[in-house]
Design a protein around this motif. Structure first.
Motif: not given
Length: 272
Positions: A198-217
């Motif tokens: 919510x803080x960074x998306x409105x800046x327009x600087x974030x162009x992509x998202x990758x999903x993964x768990x902190x356990x690396x799975x």
């Protein structure tokens, strides 16, 4: 939001089978790791590029983008003081931008932690110079080139969204962006990941998202909750790709690919 599968998860399969499996599971795209096509993928022949486009078209799937850009050939570094090696690394990046464009992708993710490891301020300056040049190539190709914040201790240069954003803003090229890897961000960001979105998306600087768990799975294969993350992405009107990028494939790659999209699609269909 469109779901993509990082193709190294199923790299033991021939590429046509990767496309067929991903499409059959419901993915709209594949995010390619060039090393899965060999040491010289960055200078792939025109015929091979055409073949990849044809196979994707036949399967009804897109190439969403590229990641793991500097795994091959071995020994690359954007921070090295060896100018010959540094220049080769930059050449690989610039050629990777052109490859991505020709395959129909819309972004590149610059992670590659071992190839950007720094020990001095000069190392960091050389890494930024490489990103500046890669960004210039991305601007010509009308692609987003994303500097990926990665977690310590795996990576010692650019660990948070704030650090990536500072570099992107200072270099001043709209093609240079950052992205969110939920495993790394879940470790390194100073706030819950949904709040960071919510803080960074409105800046327009974030162009992509990758999903993964902190356990690396993969998502749904650990303790991390992705419903709040998807809710935050909806609230901030994110319309880009979400790529599934686990590092541990249990019990195997194809099963992991199926479980991830089943979990995330279920959350999306429920209106989370």
């Amino acid at each position: 939001m469109k779901l993509s599968l990082c193709n190294e998860v199923i790299r033991e399969l021939a590429f046509d089978r990767q496309c067929a499996l991903a499409a059959g599971l419901g993915y709209r795209g594949l995010e390619l790791a060039p090393f899965t096509f060999g040491e010289d993928a960055w200078r792939m022949s025109a015929g091979k590029r055409a073949e990849i486009r044809r196979v994707c078209s036949d399967a009804g799937i897109e190439i969403s983008g590229l990641h793991w850009l500097l795994v091959a050939p071995a020994g690359l570094s954007i921070a090295t003081s060896d100018r010959t090696l540094w220049q080769k690394s930059v050449d690989v990046l610039r050629c990777s931008v052109d490859l991505c464009a020709e395959l129909g992708g819309s972004y590149l993710v610059h992670g590659s932690p071992a190839q950007r490891r720094v020990a001095t301020a000069d190392d960091a300056s050389r890494a930024e110079e490489a990103w500046l040049l890669a960004g210039e190539q991305a601007a010509l190709a009308k692609l987003a080139y994303c500097i990926e914040p990665l977690a310590k201790p795996e990576c010692n240069f650019v660990n948070t969204l704030a650090e990536a954003a500072e570099i992107v803003r200072r270099l001043g090229n709209p093609a240079l962006r950052t992205m969110i890897d939920t495993s790394a961000a879940g470790v390194m960001e100073p706030e819950p990941l949904a709040d960071a979105i919510r803080r960074w998306m409105p800046t327009g600087l974030v162009a992509h998202v990758q999903f993964n768990d902190r356990n690396r799975r993969g998502p749904g294969q650990g303790n991390d909750k992705f419903a709040p993350i998807l809710r935050a992405l909806r609230e901030t009107a994110y319309r880009g790709w979400i790529a599934m990028e686990p590092f541990v494939y249990e019990p195997d790659g194809p099963t992991c690919a199926a479980r991830m999209i089943g979990y995330v699609s279920g959350l999306l269909e429920s209106g989370t």
